[in-house]
Structures are given as structure tokens and as C-alpha cells.
Design an enzyme around this catalytic site. Structure first.
Site, PDB file in Angstrom:
ATOM      1  N   ARG A  35     107.968  47.441 105.290  1.00 58.05           N
ATOM      2  CA  ARG A  35     108.926  47.417 104.198  1.00 58.05           C
ATOM      3  C   ARG A  35     108.810  48.703 103.367  1.00 58.05           C
ATOM      4  O   ARG A  35     107.771  49.358 103.364  1.00 58.05           O
ATOM      5  CB  ARG A  35     108.674  46.209 103.284  1.00 58.05           C
ATOM      6  CG  ARG A  35     108.756  44.868 103.985  1.00 58.05           C
ATOM      7  CD  ARG A  35     108.365  43.737 103.046  1.00 58.05           C
ATOM      8  NE  ARG A  35     108.470  42.418 103.687  1.00 58.05           N
ATOM      9  CZ  ARG A  35     107.473  41.801 104.307  1.00 58.05           C
ATOM     10  NH1 ARG A  35     106.286  42.380 104.373  1.00 58.05           N
ATOM     11  NH2 ARG A  35     107.658  40.610 104.846  1.00 58.05           N
ATOM     12  N   LYS A  81     103.602  41.214 101.341  1.00 55.70           N
ATOM     13  CA  LYS A  81     103.913  40.255 100.284  1.00 55.70           C
ATOM     14  C   LYS A  81     102.745  39.294 100.089  1.00 55.70           C
ATOM     15  O   LYS A  81     102.052  38.942 101.030  1.00 55.70           O
ATOM     16  CB  LYS A  81     105.179  39.480 100.647  1.00 55.70           C
ATOM     17  CG  LYS A  81     106.459  40.333 100.598  1.00 55.70           C
ATOM     18  CD  LYS A  81     107.684  39.481 100.856  1.00 55.70           C
ATOM     19  CE  LYS A  81     108.951  40.308 100.700  1.00 55.70           C
ATOM     20  NZ  LYS A  81     110.179  39.493 100.935  1.00 55.70           N
ATOM     21  N   HIS A 103     115.620  49.237 104.991  1.00 57.83           N
ATOM     22  CA  HIS A 103     115.637  47.896 105.589  1.00 57.83           C
ATOM     23  C   HIS A 103     116.324  47.906 106.949  1.00 57.83           C
ATOM     24  O   HIS A 103     115.934  47.157 107.854  1.00 57.83           O
ATOM     25  CB  HIS A 103     116.317  46.891 104.673  1.00 57.83           C
ATOM     26  CG  HIS A 103     116.286  45.493 105.227  1.00 57.83           C
ATOM     27  ND1 HIS A 103     115.123  44.744 105.257  1.00 57.83           N
ATOM     28  CD2 HIS A 103     117.245  44.730 105.819  1.00 57.83           C
ATOM     29  CE1 HIS A 103     115.373  43.573 105.831  1.00 57.83           C
ATOM     30  NE2 HIS A 103     116.642  43.542 106.166  1.00 57.83           N
ATOM     31  N   ARG A 137     113.813  48.823 109.441  1.00 58.14           N
ATOM     32  CA  ARG A 137     112.966  47.660 109.760  1.00 58.14           C
ATOM     33  C   ARG A 137     113.688  46.754 110.749  1.00 58.14           C
ATOM     34  O   ARG A 137     113.101  46.258 111.714  1.00 58.14           O
ATOM     35  CB  ARG A 137     112.659  46.914 108.457  1.00 58.14           C
ATOM     36  CG  ARG A 137     111.782  45.670 108.590  1.00 58.14           C
ATOM     37  CD  ARG A 137     111.371  45.223 107.194  1.00 58.14           C
ATOM     38  NE  ARG A 137     110.875  43.854 107.133  1.00 58.14           N
ATOM     39  CZ  ARG A 137     109.622  43.492 107.377  1.00 58.14           C
ATOM     40  NH1 ARG A 137     108.734  44.377 107.746  1.00 58.14           N
ATOM     41  NH2 ARG A 137     109.254  42.216 107.253  1.00 58.14           N
ATOM     42  N   HIS A 176     105.851  38.544 108.728  1.00 55.64           N
ATOM     43  CA  HIS A 176     106.569  37.341 108.318  1.00 55.64           C
ATOM     44  C   HIS A 176     105.624  36.141 108.327  1.00 55.64           C
ATOM     45  O   HIS A 176     104.730  36.049 109.166  1.00 55.64           O
ATOM     46  CB  HIS A 176     107.737  37.060 109.272  1.00 55.64           C
ATOM     47  CG  HIS A 176     108.910  37.963 109.050  1.00 55.64           C
ATOM     48  ND1 HIS A 176     109.859  38.223 110.031  1.00 55.64           N
ATOM     49  CD2 HIS A 176     109.302  38.680 107.966  1.00 55.64           C
ATOM     50  CE1 HIS A 176     110.762  39.042 109.546  1.00 55.64           C
ATOM     51  NE2 HIS A 176     110.456  39.334 108.311  1.00 55.64           N
ATOM     52  N   TYR A 178     116.508  38.587 113.451  1.00 59.25           N
ATOM     53  CA  TYR A 178     116.602  39.836 114.195  1.00 59.25           C
ATOM     54  C   TYR A 178     116.958  39.621 115.670  1.00 59.25           C
ATOM     55  O   TYR A 178     117.120  40.582 116.413  1.00 59.25           O
ATOM     56  CB  TYR A 178     115.285  40.616 114.103  1.00 59.25           C
ATOM     57  CG  TYR A 178     114.921  41.001 112.701  1.00 59.25           C
ATOM     58  CD1 TYR A 178     115.637  41.972 112.014  1.00 59.25           C
ATOM     59  CD2 TYR A 178     113.870  40.381 112.047  1.00 59.25           C
ATOM     60  CE1 TYR A 178     115.307  42.318 110.712  1.00 59.25           C
ATOM     61  CE2 TYR A 178     113.524  40.730 110.749  1.00 59.25           C
ATOM     62  CZ  TYR A 178     114.245  41.694 110.093  1.00 59.25           C
ATOM     63  OH  TYR A 178     113.917  42.038 108.803  1.00 59.25           O
TER      64      TYR A 178
END
Length: 296
Positions: free
Chosen positions: A146, A170, A240, A243, A266, A275
Site C-alpha cells: 500500500r 494495517k 492503488h 497494487r 489481507h 482482484y
């Protein structure tokens, strides 16, 4: 007081980035302003759903998209959920709210030929900034990280001996990503010019401005937009999309979904499955061309 406590909660307990916390704050401030102007009320803790519904109508009349409205309401939902958690309210005014309908967002990745052009044909600027910008493109495409993760990379996160990179994602979740030979070469070239910058020895961060300061997210966005505008007619050219491109190209070439999930950081497969749209389209094309039952 509740808003200050909410901000601290997002930062300290939820580990949200400063960017995310500021976005929540802007949404809450906007709703507070609406309540002040229309109801002479500045304490949104006691707001009822009719007030929120009127705000939604007002935003829609101003031309704000349903997607943006849903994001703003999500900020309110998080705030009222927090108030419930600390016992400030007994019921959320958004308990029965249903999100507005939105069109499915289809993001078109860059093609392999566009990526090849960027990384092998397009001339980057001479000197430090050119080497830095090329590494920004290289790392985003080679690792799928990211934008915020790239900005916060530290020099010590790079292990050239093992050819790996440590990313803090994250919720402060760490993951290790393997590096390609080409990426390692580009990192070495960048580190060489970086070592000549002022303050470089005292900065922990990998990516710096020419003045030796930590780069910022807007700079990364501008860099991607600048160079990809030279090779791609696509409307959206952002970190993004790189990505998205990383994940799509891996899936197109046979990578399994679980591996891509781990590389992207994720927490669930559901996030990664968005995706697969393009890889399924590619499979359909191959299937149509190759299957003997297809009448040509």
C-alpha cells in the site's frame, strides 16, 4: 470530550493511520456543522436518525456520490459504536440504517506491456529524484504494498542478504515479502544516491525528499500519475492501481489466491477475491480460444 476520546481510541486501540483518523474527524466535523446550522445543535452525541437522514439528503442534493456519502456515514457509525462501547449512549441512531446503493467499482489494472514500458523504456530523471521515483514504481509493482506502507518503510526493513522486505501493514501487522533481483538492484542504486543527501544518516525512513525529509503520500501519488501518463491512456493512475496490477498479474500467471492474500496483507480471502475479476476474464479468453468445442 467524546470526540477527543474517539480520536485517541482510533489511534491507540485501533492503530489507525493519521490519514484515516483525520478523515474520520472531517466527517464528524461536517455533520456537526450541519447540525449547528440546521438545528442549532453542536452535540452530535444525541443526534437522532432524522437529523442524519436529512444530512444524507443534503449531501445528495449537493452532488456528493453515494459512495462518498456511505463513507461519511461509516465514520458516524464508528463514532456511535464507540459511544455505545463507553456507555455514553444506549442505542445507535444508525442501528437500522442501510447503505445507499452504489455502482460496482471496476478498477482496470495496467497491462504487462505498460509495466514493461515504464520499467525499461521510459527515462526517469537524472540523479536522486529519478532513482527514488523509479524505486517507488518498482516496489509498488514488485511487492503490491500500500502507499502508506511504502511511505513508512525504514532502511532497516530491507534485508538485501535474504532478499526480503518487512512491511508494517494495517493494525500494525507485519509481513515479509520476497524481493526480485531487479528490485534488489534498484534498491542498491537508490541507496547509493540517498547516502549523499543531507540528514540521510539520521533518517530512519527509506524514501526521502531531496532535502533529506521523509516523503509524503501525495508525492507518491503524483509520481505514479506523472510517469504512467506517459504510457497509459487509463483514466485512473494511482498507487492503488499498481497494487491491483500486482495481484492481477500474479493471478493471471497461475499464483494461488492464498499466496496473493499473504503478499497483499489481507486478513481474509474475501478482500483478495476482488482482484480475481480480471484473471477470470483472462481465463475466459484462453478457454474460448483453446477449447476444441468452441466453434470458430
Amino acid at each position: 470530550m467524546s470526540m477527543q476520546a474517539f480520536t485517541s481510541y482510533l489511534k491507540l486501540e485501533k492503530n489507525y493511520s493519521d490519514h484515516t483518523v483525520k478523515a474520520y474527524g472531517r466527517d464528524l466535523d461536517a455533520f456537526t456543522g450541519f447540525c449547528r446550522e440546521n438545528y442549532d445543535e453542536t452535540n452530535i452525541d444525541a443526534a437522532g436518525y432524522p437529523m442524519i437522514r436529512n444530512w444524507i439528503v443534503s449531501l445528495s442534493n449537493e452532488g456528493v456520490s453515494n459512495r462518498s456519502i456511505n463513507r461519511k456515514i461509516s465514520s458516524l457509525q464508528a463514532y456511535y459504536k464507540f459511544l455505545l462501547k463507553i456507555g455514553e449512549i444506549t442505542a445507535s441512531p444508525l442501528a437500522k440504517h442501510r447503505a445507499l446503493k452504489t455502482e460496482k467499482k471496476v478498477e482496470v489494472p495496467f497491462s504487462e506491456s505498460e509495466m514493461e514500458l515504464i520499467l525499461t523504456e521510459i527515462p526517469f530523471e537524472e540523479g536522486f529524484e529519478g532513482e527514488r521515483d523509479k524505486l517507488i514504481v518498482e516496489l509498488l509493482y514488485a511487492t503490491g504494498m500500500r502507499r502508506a506502507e511504502l511511505v513508512n518503510l525504514k532502511v532497516t526493513d530491507i534485508n538485501l542478504g535474504n532478499r526480503t522486505l518487512k512491511v508494517l501493514g494495517k493494525r500494525n501487522k507485519e509481513r515479509i515479502i520476497p524481493l526480485l533481483d531487479a528490485t534488489v538492484d534498484q534498491i542498491k542504486a537508490y541507496l547509493e544516491v540517498r547516502s549523499q543527501l543531507p540528514n540521510c544518516a539520521t533518517s530512519l525512513y527509506l524514501f526521502l525528499t531531496k532535502d533529506g525529509l521523509k516523503i509524503y503520500e501525495t508525492l507518491v501519488y503524483r509520481t505514479i500519475n506523472k510517469y504512467f501518463s506517459l504510457v497509459s491512456p487509463k483514466v485512473k493512475k494511482s498507487p492503488h492501481i499498481l497494487r491491483h496490477t500486482f495481484a492481477t498479474h500474479l493471478l493471471n500467471r497461475g499464483a494461488d489466491l492464498n499466496s496473493v492474500k499473504e503478499l497483499l496483507g489481507h486478513s481474509s480471502l474475501a478482500s483478495t477475491q476482488v482482484y480475481t475479476h480480471n484473471s477470470i476474464a483472462e481465463l475466459k479468453k484462453v478457454h474460448q480460444m483453446a477449447h476444441p468445442r468452441n466453434k470458430k
